[in-house]
Scaffold this motif. Structure first.
Motif, PDB file in Angstrom:
ATOM      1  N   ASN A 176       0.819  -1.211   0.000  1.00 55.23           N
ATOM      2  CA  ASN A 176       0.000   0.000   0.000  1.00 55.23           C
ATOM      3  C   ASN A 176       0.856   1.265   0.000  1.00 55.23           C
ATOM      4  OD1 ASN A 176      -2.333  -1.526   0.052  1.00 55.23           O
ATOM      5  ND2 ASN A 176      -2.427  -1.525   2.279  1.00 55.23           N
ATOM      6  N   HIS A 209       3.853   1.587  -1.290  1.00 52.75           N
ATOM      7  CA  HIS A 209       4.529   1.758  -2.586  1.00 52.75           C
ATOM      8  C   HIS A 209       3.739   2.738  -3.440  1.00 52.75           C
ATOM      9  CE1 HIS A 209       5.984  -2.715  -2.259  1.00 52.75           C
ATOM     10  NE2 HIS A 209       6.449  -1.961  -1.285  1.00 52.75           N
ATOM     11  N   THR A 210       2.443   2.513  -3.535  1.00 51.27           N
ATOM     12  CA  THR A 210       1.564   3.352  -4.350  1.00 51.27           C
ATOM     13  C   THR A 210       1.539   4.783  -3.829  1.00 51.27           C
ATOM     14  OG1 THR A 210       0.215   1.408  -4.769  1.00 51.27           O
ATOM     15  CG2 THR A 210      -0.777   3.540  -5.260  1.00 51.27           C
ATOM     16  N   GLU A 211       1.502   4.942  -2.533  1.00 52.74           N
ATOM     17  CA  GLU A 211       1.456   6.272  -1.928  1.00 52.74           C
ATOM     18  C   GLU A 211       2.741   7.058  -2.211  1.00 52.74           C
ATOM     19  OE1 GLU A 211       0.477   8.253   2.409  1.00 52.74           O
ATOM     20  OE2 GLU A 211       0.096   6.125   2.101  1.00 52.74           O
TER      21      GLU A 211
END
Length: 83
Positions: A55, A57-59
């Motif tokens: 989660n 990584h995307t942020e």
């Protein structure tokens, strides 16, 4: 599962440079997740590694894209299973 997440965000644009303020904001984001960043930065790059879940990584990618659409984010993810 948590992964070792290595990244390098870079840009080749004379009109945009990573600043101390941007780096401080990035560190606050990471520390708000109870993580610590091992890395560094220069005028045209920010890089480092984190031990985090998918989660985040995307942020992190979204963080750099909000700074400038032309930032290229190279990512290496090394899966580490929990024991």
């Amino acid at each position: 599962m948590k992964d070792l997440f290595e990244f390098r965000a870079s840009i080749n644009n004379d009109n945009f440079h990573f600043t101390d303020e941007m780096t401080d904001h990035f560190i606050k984001l990471i520390e708000s997740k109870s993580l610590f960043w091992g890395g560094g930065y220069g005028d045209n790059y920010m890089q480092g590694s984190l031990y985090c879940d998918e989660n985040l990584h995307t942020e992190i990618v979204a963080y750099f894209q909000r700074l400038n659409d032309n930032i290229k984010v190279d990512i290496s993810i090394f899966g580490i299973s929990k024991i």
